[in-house]
Enzyme design. Structure first.
Site, PDB file in Angstrom:
ATOM      1  N   ASP A 293      71.924  39.927  -2.245  1.00  0.00           N
ATOM      2  CA  ASP A 293      73.155  39.559  -2.925  1.00  0.00           C
ATOM      3  C   ASP A 293      73.782  38.417  -2.133  1.00  0.00           C
ATOM      4  OD1 ASP A 293      75.160  39.365  -4.729  1.00  0.00           O
ATOM      5  OD2 ASP A 293      75.688  41.483  -4.738  1.00  0.00           O
TER       6      ASP A 293
HETATM    7  C1  BGC Z   1      77.469  39.473  -6.959  1.00  0.00           C
HETATM    8  C2  BGC Z   1      76.193  39.491  -7.754  1.00  0.00           C
HETATM    9  C3  BGC Z   1      75.912  38.134  -8.325  1.00  0.00           C
HETATM   10  C4  BGC Z   1      75.869  37.129  -7.198  1.00  0.00           C
HETATM   11  C5  BGC Z   1      75.580  35.723  -7.658  1.00  0.00           C
HETATM   12  C6  BGC Z   1      77.488  38.342  -5.963  1.00  0.00           C
HETATM   13  O1  BGC Z   1      78.721  38.192  -5.356  1.00  0.00           O
HETATM   14  O2  BGC Z   1      77.637  40.707  -6.322  1.00  0.00           O
HETATM   15  O3  BGC Z   1      76.262  40.459  -8.759  1.00  0.00           O
HETATM   16  O4  BGC Z   1      74.725  38.143  -9.032  1.00  0.00           O
HETATM   17  O5  BGC Z   1      77.127  37.118  -6.546  1.00  0.00           O
HETATM   18  O6  BGC Z   1      76.621  35.192  -8.364  1.00  0.00           O
END
Ligand code: BGC
Length: 749
Positions: A293
């Protein structure tokens, strides 16, 4: 000598094409099998280039904190030098093509990039938020909206979405409940698989995109519903209550998985060897790519699990992680870690191989700009057909929670409506954080949508956005209410409070909104509440003050049109909530999957002292999981079982007659729950194991059937293996998780 000369000539011959041009390198030769091409390419890559394939950064918007961001120029230099494998948050044909050109035409090996984005519930045509859509209990519908989202995204240069989010959650404080399918793991598994099918289709082509199951694993259980918090639970709970949707998505062929921000067993999940190594890779045999993530490798330092980025890279890689999103740690430290023997080259090669395989399968080596086609971008995005589908989905996502004296439906034009609510005429507040390229200006708001059916409708805000009390707005609303037959009030929260980083301690209707409702009640006119937001709110104070309540969630591009379909009765609501509506904040987290405890509360009227209960509120939620009304009435006859006993390898059939005893056609979600009375691990008092959505004409009766096998009755042990223990079970059938009829079943060894 002659032989040597002959072989040299032969080699020269095969490296020349017939036109005298040098022949393609094997990895560029589309006639060779993909695995051969990967082997060839891997053999040519330096460790720095391999680490580059594991590097992903944002090339556009920041969907997380802008840590260590070196700026666009430096990112392009990384592309040029082979230090970048993929981008997130770059979309659009022009933008993706320009960057791809650098990768393909200027980098040493010309390896194309992948472009990813959070296309969660639509790219430009925005569908209802996933939680809302799940309330339709219509898997085909959900598959279809993902497939439209994919079609639009793929036409905008994207290859890959970070969806579906499949985190099971029963905590309305957590803003991210909006992204999932609610509180039930069994149902969540069906939805997860449907969404993967929708995004990915059957083959890799330019009408589909890669899906990502996230956030692996257990993120929905964040402590206190507070974002980015820790998670702690037993393995048997993880397996039974949280893992089923991830597993279903992996089995449905999801191309990628994303780690969460949480911990499990005291370890941040990006470096969790049990989850990544044992479960995902070994037990489930996941062959796709694992992406971290946003900066979650880096965040292991804040967790206090690693001392520095190098340590983070080592731990994440050794646990089996692959792509590093936004930490820029892997690209920096992996080469030296491999040289020092701290991370095995086999793991690196395996991770890179998986990424290259996807790039080959997508055909990017042959057609690097295949997804960046201007004509397609123009013709495939935000079409009338897509908007029509969004409207269909919107109307099927609205849950009728209350309808006293059949205040609803209100036939188009039949009454004078006064509409209130500060978000009712705002496109922006109908969109949440994950609304892709959705444009608030092109959204049908509650006001614009309803006005098409009620041209004489009046509108006033009635309350302030910021929650402050405003007597002048109430006064204005009261004046307007006097001229109307029915008062329709939007209450709840805006899309700005749905999604990541949007935890709240009080998921409730604001006091200033209740103040308006109290004032409007003095007019004696019927009140219909349209409740907005990306989570179930505590409606206990609102409920007795209004005649009807439609849970409208956040419905996307066709919000107003979708709600108008239901309000006017052109569509008879059929949605049922997939999250319990708490009676009070203190009940949260709350799910129907509760345990009996050693001191269960007796049925109403029994002695409740020394029992598991709240002293000040009921144990039950205001509205249970699976609850939702219709404009018609459904009556359940007595259910029956074809046999009172079954063998572990056998099955039984449950049937229940359901009659539409009202005066109009409608759809009903008939639900089947089970209970295992004595088990080696305690089990919830009810677990959903089946449902049928049936359409019944007025007066029609249908016999609804369910087959129950070991699959429905078993639990998963701490190793994730199904176990069916013979003994007494109950099967329950009904319109929701609370109002059920019970059947007894005995499983004999
Ligand atoms: C979120 C994810 C997301 C990623 C990219 C993160 O902060 O938890 O769900 O896919 O950012 O935007």
């Amino acid at each position: 000598m002659k032989i040597i000369l002959q072989s040299i000539l032969f080699c020269l011959f095969i490296t020349q094409s017939t036109a005298g041009q040098p022949a393609k390198l094997p990895y560029k030769n589309a006639t060779l099998p993909i695995e051969e091409r990967i082997n060839d390419l891997l053999s040519r890559m330096t460790i720095e280039e391999k680490a580059g394939q594991l590097n992903q950064v944002s090339g556009g918007a920041f969907t997380g904190p802008a840590l260590n961001d070196p700026g666009q120029k430096s990112k392009m230099e990384d592309v040029r030098t082979g230090r970048m494998g993929s981008f997130l948050n770059v979309s659009g044909v022009v933008e993706t093509k320009a960057i791809q050109k650098i990768a393909v035409e200027e980098s040493r090996l010309g390896i194309p990039l992948l472009f990813a984005m959070d296309v969660i519930h639509g790219y430009k045509t925005i569908f209802p938020v996933p939680l809302a859509e799940a309330c339709s209990w219509d898997l085909k519908l959900m598959e279809n909206s993902c497939s439209i989202a994919a079609k639009e995204a793929a036409a905008a240069g994207l290859h890959w979405t970070f969806a579906p989010m499949v985190d099971v959650s029963d905590d309305a404080r957590w803003g991210r409940v909006v992204e999932g399918a609610g509180e039930d793991p069994w149902f969540g598994a069906l939805v997860a698989a449907a969404r993967v099918r929708g995004f990915q289709g059957k083959t890799f082509d330019d009408a589909h995109i890669l899906s990502t199951v996230k956030h692996f694993a257990g993120y929905g259980a964040v402590q206190s519903g507070r974002e980015y918090n820790y998670v702690d639970m037993s393995r048997q709970r993880l397996w039974n209550a949280y893992l089923p949707p991830y597993q279903a998505a992996v089995e449905a062929g999801a191309a990628s998985v994303m780690n969460g921000f949480n911990t499990f067993e005291g370890i941040p999940v990006s470096a969790q060897p049990y989850l990544v190594g044992e479960v995902l890779k070994k037990k489930w045999g996941f062959k796709g790519i694992l992406v971290s993530d946003w900066a979650s490798f880096d965040e292991m330092m804040s967790w206090g699990y690693v001392a520095n980025q190098k340590d983070a890279t080592e731990k994440a890689m050794n646990a089996g992680s692959m792509i590093d999103m936004e930490s820029r740690a892997v690209v920096k430290y992996l080469p030296e870690l491999v040289k020092e023997g701290k991370v095995s080259i086999q793991h690196v090669d395996d991770a890179v191989r998986r990424i290259l395989r996807i790039k080959f399968q997508l055909g990017l080596f042959e057609k690097p700009y295949g997804y960046s086609d201007e004509a397609r971008e123009k013709s495939r995005i935000f079409t009338a057909e897509h908007r029509m589908q969004a409207k269909e989905t919107a109307k099927r996502s609205v849950v009728l929670l209350k309808n006293q004296n059949n205040v609803l439906p209100i036939a188009a034009g039949s009454k004078k409506i006064a509409l209130f609510g500060s978000h009712a005429n705002s496109g922006q507040s109908a969109l949440d954080f994950w609304s892709g390229a959705g444009d608030a200006r092109q959204l049908s708001t509650l006001e614009s949508g309803l006005r098409e059916d009620f041209p004489t409708m009046t509108y006033a805000k009635g309350f302030q956005d910021n929650g402050a009390s405003d007597p002048s707005l109430i006064k204005e609303a009261l004046e307007m209410a006097k001229q109307a037959d029915v008062l329709v009030i939007q209450v709840g929260i805006s899309g700005a409070l749905a999604g990541e980083d949007r935890s709240v301690a009080f998921p409730v209707i604001g006091e200033n909104q209740l103040e308006l409702v109290r004032a409007l009640r003095t007019t004696g006119k019927p009140i219909v509440a349209l409740i907005t937001g990306g989570r179930p709110l505590v409606l206990t104070q609102l409920e007795p003050m209004v005649d009807a309540m439609l849970q409208c969630w956040l419905l996307g591009t066709e919000t107003g049109h979708g709600v108008a379909e239901v309000l006017t009765g052109r569509y008879n609501p059929s949605a049922k909530t997939v999250m319990s509506f708490p009676y009070a904040v203190g009940q949260i987290p709350i799910s129907y999957r509760v345990f009996n405890t050693g001191r269960p509360l007796p049925p109403a009227g029994g002695d409740s002292t020394w029992k598991s209960r709240y002293r000040d509120i009921p144990n039950d939620p205001l509205y249970p999981f699976g609850y939702g009304l219709s404009y018609t009435r459904f009556e359940y006859g007595t259910p029956s079982l074809n046999a009172p006993t079954m063998k572990p390898n056998g099955s039984v059939e449950v049937t229940v007659p359901v009659t539409n005893s009202g005066s109009r056609e409608g759809e009903e979600v008939v639900q089947l729950y089970i209970r295992d009375h004595v088990s080696s691990i305690v089990r919830p008092v009810k677990e959903l194991k089946g449902f049928r959505k049936v359409s019944l004409k007025a007066g029609e009766t249908q016999t609804v059937r369910f087959t129950v096998t070991a699959k429905e009755l078993a639990f998963l042990n701490a190793e994730g293996d199904p176990v069916l223990e013979p003994g007494k079970f109950s099967l329950f059938v009904g319109p929701n998780s609370k109002q059920t009829q019970e059947l007894k079943l005995e499983v004999n060894p």
